[in-house]
Structure formats: structure tokens, C-alpha cells
Design an enzyme around this catalytic site. Structure first.
Site, PDB file in Angstrom:
ATOM      1  N   ARG A 150      67.483  41.600  51.950  1.00  0.00           N
ATOM      2  CA  ARG A 150      68.071  42.936  52.140  1.00  0.00           C
ATOM      3  C   ARG A 150      68.456  43.151  53.611  1.00  0.00           C
ATOM      4  O   ARG A 150      69.525  43.657  53.909  1.00  0.00           O
ATOM      5  CB  ARG A 150      67.100  44.040  51.711  1.00  0.00           C
ATOM      6  CG  ARG A 150      66.661  43.933  50.261  1.00  0.00           C
ATOM      7  CD  ARG A 150      67.270  44.974  49.356  1.00  0.00           C
ATOM      8  NE  ARG A 150      67.201  44.529  47.965  1.00  0.00           N
ATOM      9  CZ  ARG A 150      66.257  44.860  47.094  1.00  0.00           C
ATOM     10  NH1 ARG A 150      65.309  45.701  47.456  1.00  0.00           N
ATOM     11  NH2 ARG A 150      66.272  44.388  45.867  1.00  0.00           N
ATOM     12  N   GLU A 202      55.121  48.166  34.647  1.00  0.00           N
ATOM     13  CA  GLU A 202      56.578  48.013  34.832  1.00  0.00           C
ATOM     14  C   GLU A 202      57.137  46.838  34.032  1.00  0.00           C
ATOM     15  O   GLU A 202      57.166  45.708  34.522  1.00  0.00           O
ATOM     16  CB  GLU A 202      56.932  47.844  36.314  1.00  0.00           C
ATOM     17  CG  GLU A 202      58.442  47.768  36.523  1.00  0.00           C
ATOM     18  CD  GLU A 202      58.883  47.627  37.978  1.00  0.00           C
ATOM     19  OE1 GLU A 202      58.015  47.468  38.854  1.00  0.00           O
ATOM     20  OE2 GLU A 202      60.088  47.650  38.223  1.00  0.00           O
ATOM     21  N   LYS A 216      56.881  52.460  34.105  1.00  0.00           N
ATOM     22  CA  LYS A 216      58.092  52.332  34.942  1.00  0.00           C
ATOM     23  C   LYS A 216      59.097  51.449  34.211  1.00  0.00           C
ATOM     24  O   LYS A 216      59.079  50.222  34.355  1.00  0.00           O
ATOM     25  CB  LYS A 216      57.704  51.736  36.299  1.00  0.00           C
ATOM     26  CG  LYS A 216      58.893  51.449  37.210  1.00  0.00           C
ATOM     27  CD  LYS A 216      58.466  51.267  38.657  1.00  0.00           C
ATOM     28  CE  LYS A 216      59.630  50.817  39.511  1.00  0.00           C
ATOM     29  NZ  LYS A 216      59.390  50.925  40.935  1.00  0.00           N
ATOM     30  N   SER A 252      65.519  51.676  39.428  1.00  0.00           N
ATOM     31  CA  SER A 252      66.985  51.824  39.461  1.00  0.00           C
ATOM     32  C   SER A 252      67.677  50.535  39.036  1.00  0.00           C
ATOM     33  O   SER A 252      68.817  50.585  38.531  1.00  0.00           O
ATOM     34  CB  SER A 252      67.471  52.323  40.818  1.00  0.00           C
ATOM     35  OG  SER A 252      67.132  51.467  41.871  1.00  0.00           O
ATOM     36  N   GLY A 253      67.060  49.396  39.258  1.00  0.00           N
ATOM     37  CA  GLY A 253      67.502  48.145  38.655  1.00  0.00           C
ATOM     38  C   GLY A 253      68.878  47.619  39.011  1.00  0.00           C
ATOM     39  O   GLY A 253      69.423  46.816  38.265  1.00  0.00           O
ATOM     40  N   GLY A 254      69.445  48.086  40.121  1.00  0.00           N
ATOM     41  CA  GLY A 254      70.771  47.590  40.495  1.00  0.00           C
ATOM     42  C   GLY A 254      71.872  48.613  40.239  1.00  0.00           C
ATOM     43  O   GLY A 254      73.042  48.366  40.524  1.00  0.00           O
ATOM     44  N   ARG A 262      66.081  50.367  45.598  1.00  0.00           N
ATOM     45  CA  ARG A 262      67.446  50.351  46.143  1.00  0.00           C
ATOM     46  C   ARG A 262      68.135  51.712  46.090  1.00  0.00           C
ATOM     47  O   ARG A 262      68.827  52.098  47.029  1.00  0.00           O
ATOM     48  CB  ARG A 262      68.285  49.302  45.395  1.00  0.00           C
ATOM     49  CG  ARG A 262      67.966  47.888  45.820  1.00  0.00           C
ATOM     50  CD  ARG A 262      68.444  46.888  44.804  1.00  0.00           C
ATOM     51  NE  ARG A 262      67.600  46.869  43.609  1.00  0.00           N
ATOM     52  CZ  ARG A 262      67.803  46.058  42.561  1.00  0.00           C
ATOM     53  NH1 ARG A 262      68.819  45.215  42.574  1.00  0.00           N
ATOM     54  NH2 ARG A 262      66.986  46.080  41.533  1.00  0.00           N
TER      55      ARG A 262
END
Ligand code: 13P
Length: 336
Positions: free
Chosen positions: A31, A175, A217, A259-261, A290
Site C-alpha cells: 500500500r 470474518e 464481518k 469493503s473488499g476492494g 481501504r
């Protein structure tokens, strides 16, 4: 066990959600390098501390998930990071899995590791101030995946993890992330995600986990990121809610989405749409990595000394997510 439910309530209190700042050093390095910043321990801390010291913490963040490196670091003001977070009113949490590795006898699917020695690590994290934890299982969608083996193995590991975490006086975040990669449609994501989540609860109950002291999650129900199919936010919300209603026991107090992208705006818009039609007792809020950090990271990378400017961007993003968690967000607010 009431104690655990009280922790959950603090984390997902009205208008609050979770900041997932638990990127492993490898992920954080990617990142930071993607925005041209060298990934040193000092820089990783500087960015994270900038977020943890922002005004957003008081109003919009109920919990922060940390990585092993960060929970042991001290801030510039010499405060231990968990203490810095605790003083804002948010609860410090910790990622305790050691990553997803290839499942034996499978060439692509993964099993999350980290059970060996977990009890000792949990006791250490508790002493460091953590009051909740995270364990992420990942599943891929394709014609034959996720396989029964991956669904069962990951559910079993999640249940063993969750039972140990509760024994140590902390709240486990469960999750199970069905990844967005692929060209499948939303219906397929719905079917596979429902199967994955149901299996997790079968195992959690077998392992006598008190569901009132847990948080789920999950991913939202979306078409694969390589599929060309369009979907409305209303449809995402309907499918996501339907999936959770059929697969999550009603004792679970809170659902905090990853949010997963998704882009920051999509993740906010979809959360808002879910809350507009949420007719369950589940609190539905965010546990974004993210989708809370992207713009702030981009801004910060241009001048890592500009703490105030970075915090302003993070405050805005967190406020938008907070409004979405109450169904009060609208696109026009993004321009303010
Ligand atoms: P994203 O919101 O970036 O998907 O991260 C959430 C998370 O904690 C993944 O494990």
C-alpha cells in the site's frame, strides 16, 4: 459473558464502526509503495498514528483493529498505541490469525493459520490492552469453489479461534470473506456466501461460542469484480440483507462489513442502502480498511508531515461511513 456483549455494544454503538488498520507488514508495504512512500516501521506508525489521533476517533470509530507490530509501538507523544486509542473512547483490537496459506491437496484454495500457540498470544494481547480480535478466512468463487473442504476447514478454524478468544475475555470478530475476484454474478455470490456463513455458525455453536459476544464481518453481496454486470445499490442491499437473514442467528448483535476492494463511495453508498431497508435487530455498520483509508493515504503520501490535512480527509470519510451506518448518507454530502 455479559462483559463481552458490553464490549460489542461499545464497538458498534450508534453511528460507530471499526477502522481496520491491521494490514500485515507485507500488505502495508504494498500500500505504501503504491503511493511512493518507503515502508519503514516509522512510516507505517506515522500514517497510522495520524489516523488514531484524528477527531474522527471520538465520534465515528468504536474499535480499531491493529497488527502485531502496531500494538507494541508507542506514539510520538510516548503513549502506547492501545492507550492512545483507548483514550479516544475507541476499543483497541488485534488481528490474531497468521495469514491464509494454500490448503493441502488444493492448488488454489486457502486455509487460515494461527491456532498453534494462540492461547498464549491472546493472553499477551489482552495484557497489551486488546479487547477484541480478528480472524479472516478467505474463499474464492469459481465453478468448483469454494469447495466443501475449504468451507468446512475454515469454519472449524474460525470456531476454535472464537472459543479461545472468549475464554481469554475478548470479543472475536468472525470474518469469512468471499472474495470479489472473478466474473460470477451477484446470485452466485449470494449462494456461496450464504453457504459459507451458515457453516461458520454450525461450527461456532458446536464449539459453544456465545454468539452475543461476537461480531460477524462479512462481504456484501456483489457481482465479481471482473464481471461486466451492473447492479444497483438497492439490489446489493436486498441481496445482502436476504443472505444475512437466512444465515446469521438472531443472537448475533452486530455485523460489520469489510469493503473488499469497493471504492470508498461504493462501500459507503451500499452500506447506506442496507441500513435504509434493515428490518432486523442486527446493527449493520463498517469495519473498513481501504474504504476508510485510501484517500487519506494518497493525500498523506504527497507530504507525510501534513498531519492536519490527512486527518481532515479521514474525518470526512469516517463521517460519511457513520452516516451510512444510520441510513443518513447521501451523495451530495460528499462534496461538503
Ligand atoms: P477492506 O475493507 O480493505 O476489505 O479491509 C477489511 C479487512 O479487515 C480485511 O481483512
Amino acid at each position: 459473558m455479559n462483559e463481552l456483549n458490553n464490549i460489542v455494544k461499545k464497538i458498534i454503538g450508534k453511528g460507530k464502526g471499526i477502522l481496520a488498520a491491521d494490514e500485515s507488514t507485507g500488505t502495508m508495504t504494498k500500500r505504501l509503495e503504491s503511493v511512493g512512500v518507503t515502508s519503514t516501521s516509522k512510516n507505517r506508525l506515522l500514517f497510522r498514528e495520524t489516523l488514531f489521533s484524528s477527531d474522527a476517533m471520538k465520534n465515528y470509530i468504536g474499535g480499531v483493529i491493529l497488527y502485531d507490530e502496531t500494538i507494541k509501538q508507542s506514539s510520538l507523544s510516548k503513549k502506547k498505541i492501545p492507550e492512545l486509542i483507548f483514550n479516544t473512547g475507541a476499543i483497541p483490537g488485534i488481528k490474531v490469525d497468521t495469514g491464509a496459506k494454500i490448503l493441502a491437496n488444493s492448488s488454489e484454495e486457502k486455509i487460515t493459520e494461527g491456532l498453534d500457540g494462540l492461547r498464549d498470544r491472546l493472553l499477551e494481547y489482552y495484557k497489551l490492552g486488546a479487547r477484541f480480535t480478528k480472524w479472516r478466512a478467505v474463499y474464492i468463487i469459481s465453478e468448483n469453489y469454494p469447495s466443501k473442504l475449504s468451507i468446512y476447514s475454515n469454519a472449524h478454524a474460525l470456531a476454535r479461534y472464537a472459543a479461545l478468544v472468549q475464554e481469554c475475555g475478548m470479543v472475536p470478530i468472525i470474518e469469512p470473506e468471499v472474495l470479489m475476484d472473478g466474473n460470477h454474478g451477484a446470485e452466485e455470490c449470494f449462494n456461496k456466501t450464504s453457504e459459507v456463513i451458515k457453516k461458520c455458525y454450525d461450527e461456532l455453536l458446536k464449539h459453544k461460542v456465545d454468539l452475543k459476544g461476537t461480531i460477524l464481518k462479512p462481504n456484501m453481496i456483489l457481482p465479481g469484480s471482473e464481471s461486466k454486470k451492473n447492479i444497483t445499490t438497492k439490489k446489493v442491499a436486498e441481496l445482502t440483507l436476504k443472505c444475512l437473514k437466512i444465515s446469521v442467528p438472531t443472537e448475533v448483535p452486530g455485523i460489520t462489513f469489510l469493503s473488499g476492494g469497493q471504492s470508498e463511495i461504493d462501500a459507503t453508498k451500499n452500506l447506506n442502502s442496507i441500513n435504509l431497508i434493515n428490518d432486523t435487530n442486527f446493527v449493520m455498520t463498517y469495519s473498513y480498511g481501504r474504504a476508510l483509508q485510501q484517500s487519506a493515504l494518497k493525500f498523506w503520501s504527497r507530504d507525510i508531515k501534513n498531519i492536519e490535512g490527512t486527518q481532515k480527509i479521514f474525518n470526512h470519510r469516517a463521517k460519511m461511513c457513520s452516516l451510512a451506518s444510520q441510513g443518513n448518507w447521501s451523495e451530495s454530502l460528499e462534496k461538503n
